[in-house]
Write a protein that holds these residues in place. Structure first.
Motif, mmCIF file in Angstrom:
data_model
loop_
_atom_site.group_PDB
_atom_site.id
_atom_site.type_symbol
_atom_site.label_atom_id
_atom_site.label_comp_id
_atom_site.label_asym_id
_atom_site.label_seq_id
_atom_site.Cartn_x
_atom_site.Cartn_y
_atom_site.Cartn_z
ATOM 1 N N SER A 154 0.848 -1.189 0.000
ATOM 2 C CA SER A 154 0.000 0.000 0.000
ATOM 3 C C SER A 154 0.880 1.233 0.000
ATOM 4 N N ASP A 155 0.447 2.244 -0.747
ATOM 5 C CA ASP A 155 1.190 3.495 -0.733
ATOM 6 C C ASP A 155 0.663 4.365 0.414
ATOM 7 N N LEU A 156 1.171 5.580 0.533
ATOM 8 C CA LEU A 156 0.778 6.459 1.632
ATOM 9 C C LEU A 156 -0.692 6.848 1.592
ATOM 10 N N LYS A 157 -1.303 6.775 0.417
ATOM 11 C CA LYS A 157 -2.722 7.107 0.277
ATOM 12 C C LYS A 157 -3.617 5.900 0.532
ATOM 13 N N GLY A 158 -3.023 4.744 0.813
ATOM 14 C CA GLY A 158 -3.793 3.538 1.083
ATOM 15 C C GLY A 158 -4.188 2.754 -0.155
ATOM 16 N N GLN A 159 -3.681 3.158 -1.308
ATOM 17 C CA GLN A 159 -3.976 2.432 -2.543
ATOM 18 C C GLN A 159 -3.026 1.247 -2.656
ATOM 19 N N SER A 160 -3.586 0.075 -3.000
ATOM 20 C CA SER A 160 -2.727 -1.109 -3.094
ATOM 21 C C SER A 160 -2.133 -1.238 -4.491
ATOM 22 N N PHE A 172 10.267 -3.468 -7.919
ATOM 23 C CA PHE A 172 9.526 -2.447 -8.638
ATOM 24 C C PHE A 172 8.051 -2.795 -8.577
ATOM 25 N N THR A 173 7.202 -1.792 -8.751
ATOM 26 C CA THR A 173 5.770 -2.047 -8.832
ATOM 27 C C THR A 173 5.403 -2.226 -10.296
ATOM 28 N N LEU A 174 4.227 -2.749 -10.534
ATOM 29 C CA LEU A 174 3.795 -2.923 -11.930
ATOM 30 C C LEU A 174 3.733 -1.589 -12.655
ATOM 31 N N ASP A 175 3.472 -0.492 -11.923
ATOM 32 C CA ASP A 175 3.456 0.843 -12.535
ATOM 33 C C ASP A 175 4.848 1.302 -12.953
#
Length: 61
Positions: A7-13, A30-33
């Motif tokens: 999860s990032d700081l905004k809570g998005q997984s 790395f993330t998929l993004d």
């Protein structure tokens, strides 16, 4: 290859991918993004399996 949900700081997984670079003896994260160009074709081919959690590590053996 190993994947896990983060999860990032905004809570998005997101899905984080970890791969071993045996030539440099290191693990690359790395993330998929953030997918590096050289992995795009390979990851696209197995993306449904990644999203289904085939390589997800949940901390339990």
């Amino acid at each position: 290859m190993l994947t896990r949900k983060i999860s990032d700081l905004k809570g998005q997984s997101q899905i984080q991918v970890q791969v071993m670079d045996s030539a440099a003896t290191q693990i690359i994260y790395f993330t998929l993004d953030e997918l590096p160009e050289e992995f795009k074709e390979y990851i696209r081919g197995i993306l449904p399996q990644i999203k289904d959690g085939r390589w997800h590590y949940g901390g339990k053996m």
